[in-house]
Design a protein around this motif. Structure first.
Motif, PDB file in Angstrom:
ATOM      1  N   PHE A  71     108.378  42.070 -76.551  1.00 37.88           N
ATOM      2  CA  PHE A  71     106.950  42.049 -76.204  1.00 37.88           C
ATOM      3  C   PHE A  71     106.793  41.861 -74.689  1.00 37.88           C
ATOM      4  O   PHE A  71     106.054  42.583 -74.038  1.00 37.88           O
ATOM      5  CB  PHE A  71     106.229  40.915 -76.961  1.00 37.88           C
ATOM      6  CG  PHE A  71     104.935  40.497 -76.334  1.00 37.88           C
ATOM      7  CD1 PHE A  71     103.773  41.231 -76.570  1.00 37.88           C
ATOM      8  CD2 PHE A  71     104.872  39.386 -75.502  1.00 37.88           C
ATOM      9  CE1 PHE A  71     102.566  40.860 -75.979  1.00 37.88           C
ATOM     10  CE2 PHE A  71     103.673  39.007 -74.908  1.00 37.88           C
ATOM     11  CZ  PHE A  71     102.516  39.746 -75.138  1.00 37.88           C
ATOM     12  N   GLU A  92     105.233  44.556 -72.129  1.00 40.45           N
ATOM     13  CA  GLU A  92     104.066  44.220 -71.296  1.00 40.45           C
ATOM     14  C   GLU A  92     104.329  44.563 -69.838  1.00 40.45           C
ATOM     15  O   GLU A  92     103.487  45.148 -69.174  1.00 40.45           O
ATOM     16  CB  GLU A  92     103.791  42.719 -71.395  1.00 40.45           C
ATOM     17  CG  GLU A  92     102.621  42.388 -72.274  1.00 40.45           C
ATOM     18  CD  GLU A  92     101.966  41.074 -71.885  1.00 40.45           C
ATOM     19  OE1 GLU A  92     102.647  40.195 -71.305  1.00 40.45           O
ATOM     20  OE2 GLU A  92     100.769  40.936 -72.167  1.00 40.45           O
ATOM     21  N   ARG A 123     102.021  45.578 -78.495  1.00 36.68           N
ATOM     22  CA  ARG A 123     101.268  45.220 -79.697  1.00 36.68           C
ATOM     23  C   ARG A 123     102.228  45.017 -80.874  1.00 36.68           C
ATOM     24  O   ARG A 123     102.095  44.071 -81.642  1.00 36.68           O
ATOM     25  CB  ARG A 123     100.257  46.334 -79.981  1.00 36.68           C
ATOM     26  CG  ARG A 123      99.378  46.100 -81.181  1.00 36.68           C
ATOM     27  CD  ARG A 123      98.555  44.827 -81.009  1.00 36.68           C
ATOM     28  NE  ARG A 123      98.022  44.418 -82.298  1.00 36.68           N
ATOM     29  CZ  ARG A 123      96.825  44.751 -82.753  1.00 36.68           C
ATOM     30  NH1 ARG A 123      96.006  45.456 -82.004  1.00 36.68           N
ATOM     31  NH2 ARG A 123      96.445  44.361 -83.946  1.00 36.68           N
ATOM     32  N   GLU A 156     103.875  41.665 -80.650  1.00 40.76           N
ATOM     33  CA  GLU A 156     102.991  40.565 -81.069  1.00 40.76           C
ATOM     34  C   GLU A 156     102.889  40.499 -82.586  1.00 40.76           C
ATOM     35  O   GLU A 156     102.973  39.432 -83.190  1.00 40.76           O
ATOM     36  CB  GLU A 156     101.586  40.825 -80.514  1.00 40.76           C
ATOM     37  CG  GLU A 156     101.204  39.892 -79.412  1.00 40.76           C
ATOM     38  CD  GLU A 156      99.818  40.264 -78.867  1.00 40.76           C
ATOM     39  OE1 GLU A 156      99.145  39.345 -78.414  1.00 40.76           O
ATOM     40  OE2 GLU A 156      99.414  41.445 -78.905  1.00 40.76           O
ATOM     41  N   THR A 157     102.691  41.676 -83.185  1.00 41.50           N
ATOM     42  CA  THR A 157     102.474  41.727 -84.636  1.00 41.50           C
ATOM     43  C   THR A 157     103.704  41.248 -85.403  1.00 41.50           C
ATOM     44  O   THR A 157     103.589  40.585 -86.429  1.00 41.50           O
ATOM     45  CB  THR A 157     102.117  43.176 -85.064  1.00 41.50           C
ATOM     46  OG1 THR A 157     100.987  43.589 -84.310  1.00 41.50           O
ATOM     47  CG2 THR A 157     101.806  43.265 -86.546  1.00 41.50           C
ATOM     48  N   ALA A 181     101.614  49.628 -74.040  1.00 42.50           N
ATOM     49  CA  ALA A 181     100.675  48.874 -74.879  1.00 42.50           C
ATOM     50  C   ALA A 181     101.063  48.909 -76.354  1.00 42.50           C
ATOM     51  O   ALA A 181     100.901  47.917 -77.063  1.00 42.50           O
ATOM     52  CB  ALA A 181      99.269  49.434 -74.694  1.00 42.50           C
ATOM     53  N   VAL A 182     101.574  50.037 -76.810  1.00 39.98           N
ATOM     54  CA  VAL A 182     101.912  50.156 -78.232  1.00 39.98           C
ATOM     55  C   VAL A 182     103.048  49.202 -78.590  1.00 39.98           C
ATOM     56  O   VAL A 182     102.977  48.439 -79.558  1.00 39.98           O
ATOM     57  CB  VAL A 182     102.295  51.618 -78.582  1.00 39.98           C
ATOM     58  CG1 VAL A 182     102.811  51.713 -80.009  1.00 39.98           C
ATOM     59  CG2 VAL A 182     101.105  52.531 -78.367  1.00 39.98           C
ATOM     60  N   ARG A 183     104.113  49.213 -77.765  1.00 42.59           N
ATOM     61  CA  ARG A 183     105.260  48.326 -78.039  1.00 42.59           C
ATOM     62  C   ARG A 183     104.857  46.866 -77.883  1.00 42.59           C
ATOM     63  O   ARG A 183     105.324  46.012 -78.627  1.00 42.59           O
ATOM     64  CB  ARG A 183     106.443  48.615 -77.101  1.00 42.59           C
ATOM     65  CG  ARG A 183     106.911  50.017 -77.110  1.00 42.59           C
ATOM     66  CD  ARG A 183     107.731  50.338 -78.334  1.00 42.59           C
ATOM     67  NE  ARG A 183     107.485  51.702 -78.687  1.00 42.59           N
ATOM     68  CZ  ARG A 183     107.772  52.274 -79.850  1.00 42.59           C
ATOM     69  NH1 ARG A 183     108.326  51.571 -80.812  1.00 42.59           N
ATOM     70  NH2 ARG A 183     107.507  53.523 -80.064  1.00 42.59           N
TER      71      ARG A 183
END
Ligand code: FMN
Length: 370
Positions: free
Chosen positions: A241, A245, A254, A257-258, A250-252
């Motif tokens: 993450f 960042e 996210r 985080e998930t 942005a996709v990775r």
């Protein structure tokens, strides 16, 4: 050593090397642990009458034919970039002085870039009782833009560090979040089986745990042991993450985080991986009490990674001190549960909290004789 028959692209080499440096930086400086440490959900039963002296506690254990002074390994972390030499040197000197096992980080960088092989092979300067080499499962099959590792590379990885076993790490959680991740997985089990027919292989998760079904598949593939690498400690989803960042992906970010807390808790994974092979319990161990709980659940050894990283950046003495504290805590836990040896701790009673029991509730029945 046989000549290298691999011709990686320059980009592949550099990527591997800088990624390993970033991982260490992130683990040292960012909150990259799972939000819940599942070892808090396991308790050992206190014994008011141990009927032996603390000094009689004998933590020695045999793992993969090697005698350890305590059931503990420093889990695979690093190598492949200049500063990693010092980390592996300090870890190896300390493991040798204290008498515990040691894994090095993924050796892909050392195989692709022989000029950094010394950052791994430095561990050969010390008499570590059990050394574990390391390569990644995704690299055993064909991936876009990356070199496929074969059994000869496995042999080279073993020779590079004078290893007793070769870890093949399973890290698809990390790969799926990592910006440059290797997400092809078809055919990996067959490759593990090929490797296991030629070399002593230990399969290791890297923070998402091993289920009973996977443990059986690995056992049938012929591995010599399983490091369950469960969730609860360092989260590679978290680590990636931070990298995503920084790269403004942005996709990775996210995804990271998930899936921050994704995986099978380490204590449950020990029970799941009870297939008659030695189990190493890595994932979230903070001290010797957690390590003693891992033994009570059936592991042959506990594995600690991130807790040993900071001391390893300082000195071998700092790592020795950290290990000695862990061993003193483990001895105290054995004494206070009335267990003098590993065998006795394997038979000891323990309490699992409801949150863990809800995982245990879905366990397939298996013999408790092994
Ligand atoms: C900086 C760092 C690098 C790691 N690199 C590897 C690796 O190359 N191969 C591997 O099998 N595991 C790797 N791991 C995973 C650890 O061996 C271990 O499974 C994980 O960190 C959980 O243990 P912990 O909670 O004690 O940190 C790494 C861990 C850290 C902290």
């Amino acid at each position: 050593m046989p000549p290298m028959d691999i011709t990686p692209s320059g980009a592949e080499k550099e990527q591997t090397v800088s990624r390993k440096a970033e991982h260490v930086e992130i683990v040292l400086n960012e909150q990259s642990r799972a939000q819940k440490n599942w070892w808090d959900s396991v308790s050992l039963l206190h014994c008011s009458l141990p009927e032996f002296d603390l000094e009689e506690v004998d933590l020695s254990v045999e793992l993969f034919g090697k005698k350890l002074k305590a059931p503990l390994v420093i889990s695979s972390m690093t190598g492949g970039y200049p500063d990693a030499e010092k980390i592996n040197r300090n870890l190896a000197e300390a493991a040798a002085r204290v008498g515990v096992g040691l894994g090095v980080g993924s050796q892909r960088a050392g195989l692709l870039k022989p000029e950094v092989a010394n950052t791994f092979s430095v561990v050969k300067d010390f008499k570590v009782p059990l050394v574990m080499a390391n390569i990644g499962a995704p690299q055993l099959i064909s991936q876009a833009n990356s070199t496929v590792l074969n059994i000869d590379h496995g042999r080279q990885a073993i020779a590079m560090v004078g290893a007793d076993v070769l870890i093949i790490h399973l890290n698809y959680l990390q790969e799926v979040v990592q910006p440059e991740g290797d997400t092809r997985a078809r055919g990996v089990l067959a490759r593990i089986k090929e490797f296991a027919s030629a070399l002593p292989i230990v399969a290791k998760e890297t923070g998402a745990g091993v289920s009973h079904k996977v443990a059986v598949q690995l056992q049938e593939a012929g591995v010599k042991g399983i490091d369950v690498g469960g969730v609860g400690g360092t989260s590679f989803s978290a680590v990636e993450f931070y990298r995503a960042e920084k790269e403004k992906d942005a996709v990775r970010a996210r995804l990271g985080e998930t899936f921050w807390n994704w995986g099978i808790p380490t204590p449950i994974s020990i029970l799941e991986a009870d297939v008659g092979l030695p189990v190493i319990a890595t994932g979230g161990l903070r001290h010797g009490l957690d390590a003693a709980k891992a033994i009570a659940l059936g592991a042959t050894a506990g594995g600690m990674a991130s807790k040993m990283l900071k001391p390893a950046t300082i000195s071998a003495d700092a790592v020795v001190e950290a290990l000695e504290v862990v061993i003193a805590e483990m001895k105290a836990a054995f004494f206070l549960t009335g267990c003098r040896t590993i065998d006795e701790m394997w038979q000891s009673e323990l309490v699992l909290s409801d949150d863990l029991l809800s995982w245990a509730g879905r366990l397939e029945p298996h013999s408790d004789a092994d």
